[in-house]
Design an enzyme around this catalytic site. Sequence first.
Site, PDB file in Angstrom:
ATOM      1  N   LYS A   9       0.966  -1.197  -0.130  1.00  0.00           N
ATOM      2  CA  LYS A   9      -0.193   0.090  -0.038  1.00  0.00           C
ATOM      3  C   LYS A   9       1.004   1.278  -0.034  1.00  0.00           C
ATOM      4  CE  LYS A   9      -3.877  -2.198   2.431  1.00  0.00           C
ATOM      5  NZ  LYS A   9      -4.754  -2.414   3.386  1.00  0.00           N
ATOM      6  N   TYR A  49     -12.771  -3.296  -2.325  1.00  0.00           N
ATOM      7  CA  TYR A  49     -13.150  -3.218  -1.140  1.00  0.00           C
ATOM      8  C   TYR A  49     -14.774  -3.021  -0.960  1.00  0.00           C
ATOM      9  CZ  TYR A  49      -8.365  -2.180   0.621  1.00  0.00           C
ATOM     10  OH  TYR A  49      -7.203  -2.473   0.752  1.00  0.00           O
ATOM     11  N   ASN A 112      -1.844   0.102   6.856  1.00  0.00           N
ATOM     12  CA  ASN A 112      -1.245  -1.036   7.626  1.00  0.00           C
ATOM     13  C   ASN A 112      -0.572  -1.726   6.587  1.00  0.00           C
ATOM     14  OD1 ASN A 112      -3.374  -2.075   6.049  1.00  0.00           O
ATOM     15  ND2 ASN A 112      -4.505  -3.257   7.289  1.00  0.00           N
ATOM     16  N   HIS A 115      -1.684  -5.634   1.401  1.00  0.00           N
ATOM     17  CA  HIS A 115      -3.129  -6.401   1.472  1.00  0.00           C
ATOM     18  C   HIS A 115      -2.667  -7.707   0.762  1.00  0.00           C
ATOM     19  CE1 HIS A 115      -7.047  -7.594  -0.198  1.00  0.00           C
ATOM     20  NE2 HIS A 115      -6.289  -8.090  -1.401  1.00  0.00           N
ATOM     21  N   GLU A 126      -8.931 -11.362  -7.495  1.00  0.00           N
ATOM     22  CA  GLU A 126      -8.157 -10.230  -7.264  1.00  0.00           C
ATOM     23  C   GLU A 126      -7.273 -10.242  -8.324  1.00  0.00           C
ATOM     24  OE1 GLU A 126      -7.048 -10.088  -3.238  1.00  0.00           O
ATOM     25  OE2 GLU A 126      -9.217  -9.560  -2.652  1.00  0.00           O
TER      26      GLU A 126
HETATM   27  N1  UDP Z   1      -9.493  -0.732   7.340  1.00  0.00           N
HETATM   28  C1  UDP Z   1      -9.619   0.270   8.229  1.00  0.00           C
HETATM   29  N2  UDP Z   1     -10.527   0.380   9.251  1.00  0.00           N
HETATM   30  C2  UDP Z   1     -11.174  -0.692   9.869  1.00  0.00           C
HETATM   31  C3  UDP Z   1     -10.943  -2.118   9.189  1.00  0.00           C
HETATM   32  C4  UDP Z   1     -10.307  -1.854   7.844  1.00  0.00           C
HETATM   33  O1  UDP Z   1      -9.261   1.516   7.674  1.00  0.00           O
HETATM   34  O2  UDP Z   1     -11.783  -0.712  10.852  1.00  0.00           O
HETATM   35  C5  UDP Z   1      -9.002  -0.840   6.287  1.00  0.00           C
HETATM   36  C6  UDP Z   1      -7.335  -1.435   6.353  1.00  0.00           C
HETATM   37  O3  UDP Z   1      -6.537  -0.872   5.383  1.00  0.00           O
HETATM   38  C7  UDP Z   1      -7.608  -2.931   5.800  1.00  0.00           C
HETATM   39  C8  UDP Z   1      -8.773  -2.719   4.790  1.00  0.00           C
HETATM   40  O4  UDP Z   1      -9.551  -1.491   5.270  1.00  0.00           O
HETATM   41  O5  UDP Z   1      -6.388  -3.527   5.233  1.00  0.00           O
HETATM   42  C9  UDP Z   1      -9.476  -3.901   4.245  1.00  0.00           C
HETATM   43  O6  UDP Z   1     -10.184  -4.341   5.245  1.00  0.00           O
HETATM   44  P1  UDP Z   1     -10.376  -5.898   5.537  1.00  0.00           P
HETATM   45  O7  UDP Z   1     -11.379  -6.167   6.756  1.00  0.00           O
HETATM   46  O8  UDP Z   1     -10.545  -6.709   4.322  1.00  0.00           O
HETATM   47  O9  UDP Z   1      -9.016  -6.278   6.032  1.00  0.00           O
HETATM   48  P2  UDP Z   1      -7.613  -7.127   5.589  1.00  0.00           P
HETATM   49  O10 UDP Z   1      -7.865  -8.320   4.427  1.00  0.00           O
HETATM   50  O11 UDP Z   1      -6.733  -6.079   4.724  1.00  0.00           O
HETATM   51  O12 UDP Z   1      -6.971  -7.604   6.628  1.00  0.00           O
HETATM   52 MG    MG Z   2      -9.489  -8.098   3.355  1.00  0.00          MG
END
Ligand code: UDP
Ligand code: MG
Length: 133
Positions: A9, A49, A112, A115, A126
């Site tokens: 990211k 997303y 974070n 991805h 994806e």
């Molecule tokens: N995210 C956020 N706040 C939250 C949860 C997710 O900003 O409370 C963001 C974060 O960058 C995350 C992305 O949205 O990586 C996608 O969320 P997902 O639940 O799919 O998590 P991931 O698969 O990335 O662990």
């Molecule tokens: Mg995810």
Amino acid sequence: MERTYIMLKPDALKRGVAGEIISRIERKGYKIADAKMMQLGEAILKEHYAHIADKPFFPELVDYMTSGPVLAMIVEGPDVVQGMRILMGATKWEEAAPGTIRGDYANCTTENLIHGSDSVENAEIEIKRFFGK
Ligand code: UDP
Ligand code: MG
């Protein structure tokens, strides 16, 4: 061989830790099968997303994800979908264990660094979305 979609990211590139993260992936024994820099727009992020597009943090997530280029990658290896999720660490910064990428580098949940696809089925969707193959 299983494959997954990994994306470094914008914060990973801005902070100059992309190389360190790629080293961790390679050290685990996974192969970078393809990689390209991309500047994402709102449309592809709404698709990618879709499962969280209605959440209050979504506009902030789009701002962050469009704030600079990402490094899109196809990563290959045995059970690599699950393996990369373990290497990445939990989504929430406070649950990401030390030793994981997010646990070692992230101090908030939005920014974070990385991805990784959450299932073999989604990995293929994806990869098609970002690489067209
Ligand atoms: N995210 C956020 N706040 C939250 C949860 C997710 O900003 O409370 C963001 C974060 O960058 C995350 C992305 O949205 O990586 C996608 O969320 P997902 O639940 O799919 O998590 P991931 O698969 O990335 O662990
Ligand atoms: Mg995810």
